[in-house]
Scaffold this motif. Sequence first.
Motif, PDB file in Angstrom:
ATOM      1  N   THR A  30       0.833  -1.200   0.000  1.00 42.70           N
ATOM      2  CA  THR A  30       0.000   0.000   0.000  1.00 42.70           C
ATOM      3  C   THR A  30       0.870   1.254   0.000  1.00 42.70           C
ATOM      4  OG1 THR A  30      -1.760  -1.186   1.140  1.00 42.70           O
ATOM      5  CG2 THR A  30      -1.824   1.210   1.247  1.00 42.70           C
ATOM      6  N   LEU A  31       1.903   1.269   0.815  1.00 41.89           N
ATOM      7  CA  LEU A  31       2.808   2.424   0.877  1.00 41.89           C
ATOM      8  C   LEU A  31       3.548   2.617  -0.447  1.00 41.89           C
ATOM      9  CD1 LEU A  31       4.110   4.708   2.477  1.00 41.89           C
ATOM     10  CD2 LEU A  31       5.792   3.057   3.305  1.00 41.89           C
ATOM     11  N   ILE A  32       4.012   1.526  -1.031  1.00 40.05           N
ATOM     12  CA  ILE A  32       4.725   1.614  -2.314  1.00 40.05           C
ATOM     13  C   ILE A  32       3.794   2.109  -3.416  1.00 40.05           C
ATOM     14  CG2 ILE A  32       5.852   0.258  -4.134  1.00 40.05           C
ATOM     15  CD1 ILE A  32       7.027  -1.478  -1.795  1.00 40.05           C
ATOM     16  N   TYR A  33       2.580   1.565  -3.471  1.00 37.98           N
ATOM     17  CA  TYR A  33       1.630   2.000  -4.507  1.00 37.98           C
ATOM     18  C   TYR A  33       1.240   3.461  -4.317  1.00 37.98           C
ATOM     19  CZ  TYR A  33       0.892  -2.966  -5.635  1.00 37.98           C
ATOM     20  OH  TYR A  33       1.048  -4.278  -5.992  1.00 37.98           O
ATOM     21  N   ALA A  34       0.952   3.862  -3.091  1.00 37.40           N
ATOM     22  CA  ALA A  34       0.571   5.259  -2.839  1.00 37.40           C
ATOM     23  C   ALA A  34       1.722   6.198  -3.201  1.00 37.40           C
ATOM     24  CB  ALA A  34       0.155   5.438  -1.376  1.00 37.40           C
ATOM     25  N   SER A  35       2.937   5.820  -2.842  1.00 41.05           N
ATOM     26  CA  SER A  35       4.104   6.634  -3.185  1.00 41.05           C
ATOM     27  C   SER A  35       4.298   6.698  -4.695  1.00 41.05           C
ATOM     28  CB  SER A  35       5.366   6.059  -2.532  1.00 41.05           C
ATOM     29  OG  SER A  35       5.237   6.070  -1.134  1.00 41.05           O
ATOM     30  N   SER A  74      -0.637   3.861 -16.802  1.00 45.64           N
ATOM     31  CA  SER A  74       0.194   3.491 -15.650  1.00 45.64           C
ATOM     32  C   SER A  74      -0.456   3.934 -14.344  1.00 45.64           C
ATOM     33  CB  SER A  74       1.572   4.136 -15.762  1.00 45.64           C
ATOM     34  OG  SER A  74       2.226   3.694 -16.911  1.00 45.64           O
ATOM     35  N   MET A  75      -0.986   5.141 -14.329  1.00 49.41           N
ATOM     36  CA  MET A  75      -1.617   5.648 -13.104  1.00 49.41           C
ATOM     37  C   MET A  75      -2.879   4.848 -12.780  1.00 49.41           C
ATOM     38  SD  MET A  75       0.351   7.912 -11.827  1.00 49.41           S
ATOM     39  CE  MET A  75       1.629   6.820 -12.432  1.00 49.41           C
ATOM     40  N   TYR A  76      -3.645   4.491 -13.807  1.00 49.02           N
ATOM     41  CA  TYR A  76      -4.838   3.677 -13.575  1.00 49.02           C
ATOM     42  C   TYR A  76      -4.449   2.304 -13.039  1.00 49.02           C
ATOM     43  CZ  TYR A  76      -7.917   6.948 -16.107  1.00 49.02           C
ATOM     44  OH  TYR A  76      -8.655   8.024 -16.510  1.00 49.02           O
ATOM     45  N   PHE A  77      -3.379   1.741 -13.587  1.00 52.70           N
ATOM     46  CA  PHE A  77      -2.907   0.423 -13.139  1.00 52.70           C
ATOM     47  C   PHE A  77      -2.526   0.483 -11.659  1.00 52.70           C
ATOM     48  CE2 PHE A  77      -1.037  -3.614 -14.945  1.00 52.70           C
ATOM     49  CZ  PHE A  77      -0.682  -4.168 -13.726  1.00 52.70           C
ATOM     50  N   VAL A  78      -1.721   1.483 -11.291  1.00 51.14           N
ATOM     51  CA  VAL A  78      -1.268   1.612  -9.903  1.00 51.14           C
ATOM     52  C   VAL A  78      -2.443   1.933  -8.977  1.00 51.14           C
ATOM     53  CG1 VAL A  78       0.232   2.903  -8.323  1.00 51.14           C
ATOM     54  CG2 VAL A  78       1.091   2.197 -10.560  1.00 51.14           C
ATOM     55  N   ALA A  79      -3.384   2.754  -9.438  1.00 52.69           N
ATOM     56  CA  ALA A  79      -4.553   3.079  -8.614  1.00 52.69           C
ATOM     57  C   ALA A  79      -5.379   1.829  -8.324  1.00 52.69           C
ATOM     58  CB  ALA A  79      -5.410   4.138  -9.299  1.00 52.69           C
ATOM     59  N   SER A  80      -5.574   0.973  -9.318  1.00 57.09           N
ATOM     60  CA  SER A  80      -6.358  -0.245  -9.080  1.00 57.09           C
ATOM     61  C   SER A  80      -5.578  -1.222  -8.202  1.00 57.09           C
ATOM     62  CB  SER A  80      -6.806  -0.897 -10.390  1.00 57.09           C
ATOM     63  OG  SER A  80      -5.727  -1.409 -11.125  1.00 57.09           O
ATOM     64  N   ALA A  81      -4.250  -1.258  -8.347  1.00 55.57           N
ATOM     65  CA  ALA A  81      -3.427  -2.093  -7.469  1.00 55.57           C
ATOM     66  C   ALA A  81      -3.495  -1.583  -6.030  1.00 55.57           C
ATOM     67  CB  ALA A  81      -1.975  -2.133  -7.958  1.00 55.57           C
ATOM     68  N   LEU A  82      -3.464  -0.268  -5.864  1.00 57.52           N
ATOM     69  CA  LEU A  82      -3.582   0.330  -4.535  1.00 57.52           C
ATOM     70  C   LEU A  82      -4.918  -0.056  -3.900  1.00 57.52           C
ATOM     71  CD1 LEU A  82      -2.677   2.240  -2.254  1.00 57.52           C
ATOM     72  CD2 LEU A  82      -3.594   4.144  -3.614  1.00 57.52           C
ATOM     73  N   PHE A  83      -5.998   0.070  -4.654  1.00 58.28           N
ATOM     74  CA  PHE A  83      -7.311  -0.332  -4.137  1.00 58.28           C
ATOM     75  C   PHE A  83      -7.300  -1.793  -3.709  1.00 58.28           C
ATOM     76  CE2 PHE A  83     -11.354  -2.428  -4.755  1.00 58.28           C
ATOM     77  CZ  PHE A  83     -12.168  -1.696  -3.895  1.00 58.28           C
TER      78      PHE A  83
END
Length: 184
Positions: A30-35, A74-83
């Motif tokens: 979560t920290l890595i994805y948010a960062s 890329s941002m959509y990918f990371v946002a869905s991974a964060l969720f």
Amino acid sequence: MNEYRRQAAHLVIGTGVAAILLLPFPGAATLIYASGLLGGLVLIETLIRGYHIPGISELVADLERDGAFPGKGSMYFVASALFCSIAFTAETAFVAVLSLAILDAVATMAGLRFGRHTIINGRTLEGSVSGFVALSIILLPIGGPAVALTASGVAAVVELLTPIDDNLVIPPIVGLVLTLLPAV
């Protein structure tokens, strides 16, 4: 922009994004994805304002589709991974995020190369089947036949039917289905 190179990057980087969920430190993903999301947004803002970022500017120019918002996928990918890292167990989130990385890349590359039968939203039967089969094979040793076939089937159907960017919706929907079907 070379679509094969773009999808190869999607496959490799996406698998790395999924692998972050396997880190043995609680909350690390979560920290890595948010960062990464915040850092990515800063880079996008910098690019939009016309600044050149050595290496990043060239990468975006090479891998981003023409006319697309820089870094959107890329941002959509990371946002869905964060969720997924927040909403699901690490194992479920890993399968969900990996499903996007594998299915989307393989389906697109196979569809471009072998696609002859367009079915929905410009997607081809050959691409969808290839993505489903590749993802099933990869998930089989991870979660067994039920998880592999369920995640692959859900990811393939969502990719075919979604009217919005699949980077946003495949992981959350795969994760939700796997969570709601605990026998899987």
